[in-house]
Design an enzyme around this catalytic site. Structure first.
Site, PDB file in Angstrom:
ATOM      1  N   VAL B 104       0.817  -1.213   0.000  1.00 47.29           N
ATOM      2  CA  VAL B 104       0.000   0.000   0.000  1.00 47.29           C
ATOM      3  C   VAL B 104       0.854   1.266   0.000  1.00 47.29           C
ATOM      4  O   VAL B 104       0.382   2.339  -0.309  1.00 47.29           O
ATOM      5  CB  VAL B 104      -0.979   0.004   1.200  1.00 47.29           C
ATOM      6  CG1 VAL B 104      -1.940  -1.187   1.106  1.00 47.29           C
ATOM      7  CG2 VAL B 104      -0.255  -0.020   2.550  1.00 47.29           C
ATOM      8  N   LYS B 105       2.095   1.155   0.373  1.00 48.12           N
ATOM      9  CA  LYS B 105       3.035   2.288   0.396  1.00 48.12           C
ATOM     10  C   LYS B 105       2.389   3.556   0.959  1.00 48.12           C
ATOM     11  O   LYS B 105       2.518   4.630   0.398  1.00 48.12           O
ATOM     12  CB  LYS B 105       3.615   2.536  -1.003  1.00 48.12           C
ATOM     13  CG  LYS B 105       4.500   1.372  -1.490  1.00 48.12           C
ATOM     14  CD  LYS B 105       5.311   1.718  -2.728  1.00 48.12           C
ATOM     15  CE  LYS B 105       6.203   0.588  -3.167  1.00 48.12           C
ATOM     16  NZ  LYS B 105       5.517  -0.623  -3.659  1.00 48.12           N
ATOM     17  N   ARG B 106       1.714   3.418   2.104  1.00 52.87           N
ATOM     18  CA  ARG B 106       1.107   4.569   2.740  1.00 52.87           C
ATOM     19  C   ARG B 106       2.158   5.281   3.595  1.00 52.87           C
ATOM     20  O   ARG B 106       3.248   4.753   3.857  1.00 52.87           O
ATOM     21  CB  ARG B 106      -0.070   4.148   3.608  1.00 52.87           C
ATOM     22  CG  ARG B 106      -1.195   3.394   2.868  1.00 52.87           C
ATOM     23  CD  ARG B 106      -1.724   4.137   1.669  1.00 52.87           C
ATOM     24  NE  ARG B 106      -2.989   3.591   1.181  1.00 52.87           N
ATOM     25  CZ  ARG B 106      -3.199   3.142  -0.053  1.00 52.87           C
ATOM     26  NH1 ARG B 106      -2.238   3.144  -0.960  1.00 52.87           N
ATOM     27  NH2 ARG B 106      -4.399   2.707  -0.407  1.00 52.87           N
TER      28      ARG B 106
END
Lengths: 310, 310
Positions: B104-106
């Site tokens: 998700v690379k949040r």
């Protein structure tokens, strides 16, 4: 969209965006109760509560401001049901004529960024149809992966006439940990800012580029430098109010045309009814409290900009 | 979860994760047709197609691998309907006993990262209930905002015994644009790697930390250095196969215990039926093609690791 944003800011004389970041703890009890009694203590119940909350706030403030900035994390935390509330919020704000900045802070390798760009700003091909999904007008983007992680967003913006705000110097206390580190004598955020200006040069609107930057209100000296480094990039300024940024600190984020920056407040507006200054409205009238907080914020920013011009 | 990941890797002798990143163009025509004839040329139709595609692939490979890594962008591009397919995929992989790394690379300011962490790895409070939303086992996180943007994820991992992989050096061609820039004589990715090791020190599993790193297969020399810098951090290695990373380059991402890294392949596995090497399976049998590609990938990685040990 950047042209529309400029027009709307000038017309309303309000370089202000309201962050629709509805923590459940901001939502008055009567709203939460209504939603949970309808949907139970479920993700659907929580999502309905934030959607009802948003709707009343938007109904109370839509005519005062050019744009809203929903923070997707506040919806995503409630899963699919939350994302439905996000979509409803985006669509409803569009119905009200507001521009929507999707605060999604996405960014990945090229092919993945292309998917994010299509889903948030562009269109996806399904069979013979081109379909829009979330369909915000602007999105925020994280630059850590460099040009090929950003370019798919820029390409979609050029095609759809939409816009980006790329994280340059964020408002949080530890933003300096990496962003302020010196590289050849200049902080990383300046190198990123320079790239934002370069990316932005490839898709210009009338006066400003489609590609803007995020620079926190909490670092005004850096904002002043970055303004010069990216003269054609609109700056989205988070951190006003609750995070500590003051209007008089923000005048240097603007250009001499009175444009070039748009200041965000989230908690300070949507949770105004919880602040002493607006307690008189009461939780039942949280929309009116938000409206008053927007009026006050616009006055505050206008006042600082006018003082600067004198 | 890091302990379970280690156990599963040892048991299967397979430090491999399959990226469930279903571009619609990878999905065989008969699957797309079936979904679009049921749901029309709509976002729901596209989402159903990628879900059906995923299901058949998972059914074909679940017993060979410890984990999958769905890339949320490939679902998010289809809006709410896509997010439903993402949730179904996560849940189905759990049913099959697979660990799920949500790619998700949040990453955002503290309060926002807390919401992402709750939604993906933790729980949200709704009334008197604590509810899980997406409920992956691991998530990928972007470090650009520094410690206070990462800490809420770390806190949730400690509480829920889940894990992170934090972007250190990404696999894409322009990752060096910022990540390789020298700061006091050392590249930014090393400073980030050092922080990953520090954050990871605060929540250790049996041998490895809950907090891992992403280091692209396409930069093996850097991987070697980073392995030493973060001895207790598991490394998630994207970029094998389609992006150009080779097994023999990856041995230095592992520790002497044969653990410490997990290599991802997405396109190379899920779109195997489109590759000449697996064309014999035909599009009808894309699941079997994926299975064979997983078998070959595991052999390839094992071979390289064994050669290293000799």
């Amino acid at each position: 969209m950047i042209n529309r944003l400029c027009e709307k800011i000038k017309k309303l004389n309000a370089p202000v965006v309201v962050g629709l970041d509805p923590m459940l703890s901001y939502v008055p009890e009567h709203v939460v109760k209504r939603s949970l009694s309808e949907y139970g203590e479920t993700l659907a119940g929580a999502a309905d509560a934030i959607w009802q909350f948003n709707k009343e706030i938007v109904d109370s403030i839509w005519d005062l401001i050019p744009a809203v900035k929903p923070q997707v994390a506040m919806y995503e935390q409630f899963g699919v049901e939350g994302m439905k509330a996000y979509q409803k919020t985006v669509d409803y704000c569009h119905e009200k004529g507001l521009l929507v900045i999707g605060d999604v802070k996405r960014g990945d390798i090229g092919s993945t960024s292309a998917a994010y760009a299509a889903g948030h700003l562009g269109k996806v091909q399904v069979g013979s149809c081109l379909l829009s999904a979330f369909n915000e007008d602007f999105a925020t983007v994280n630059p850590y992966l460099g040009t090929d992680g950003v370019k798919p967003f820029v390409d979609v913006c050029r095609e759809e006439r939409k816009g980006l705000f790329i994280l340059v110097k964020t408002s949080n206390p530890s933003s300096g940990e990496f962003q302020d580190r010196l590289i050849d004598g200049r902080p990383l955020y300046e190198w990123v800012g320079e790239q934002v200006a370069a990316w932005g040069g490839t898709c210009m609107g009338e006066t400003y580029s489609y590609i803007g930057a995020v620079v926190g209100a909490t670092y005004p000296e850096m904002g002043k430098e970055l303004r010069k480094l990216m003269p054609k990039s609109f700056i989205l300024v988070p951190g006003y109010g609750a995070q500590g940024g003051k209007a008089e600190d923000l005048v240097h984020y603007f250009n001499e045309d009175g444009l070039g920056a748009i200041v965000n407040s989230s908690r300070g507006i949507i949770a105004a009814h919880k602040k002493e200054a607006y307690a008189r409205f009461g939780a039942e009238h949280f929309g009116e409290a938000s409206r008053q907080a927007v009026v006050d914020m616009i006055e505050d920013i206008r006042g600082a900009l006018n003082a600067q011009l004198c």
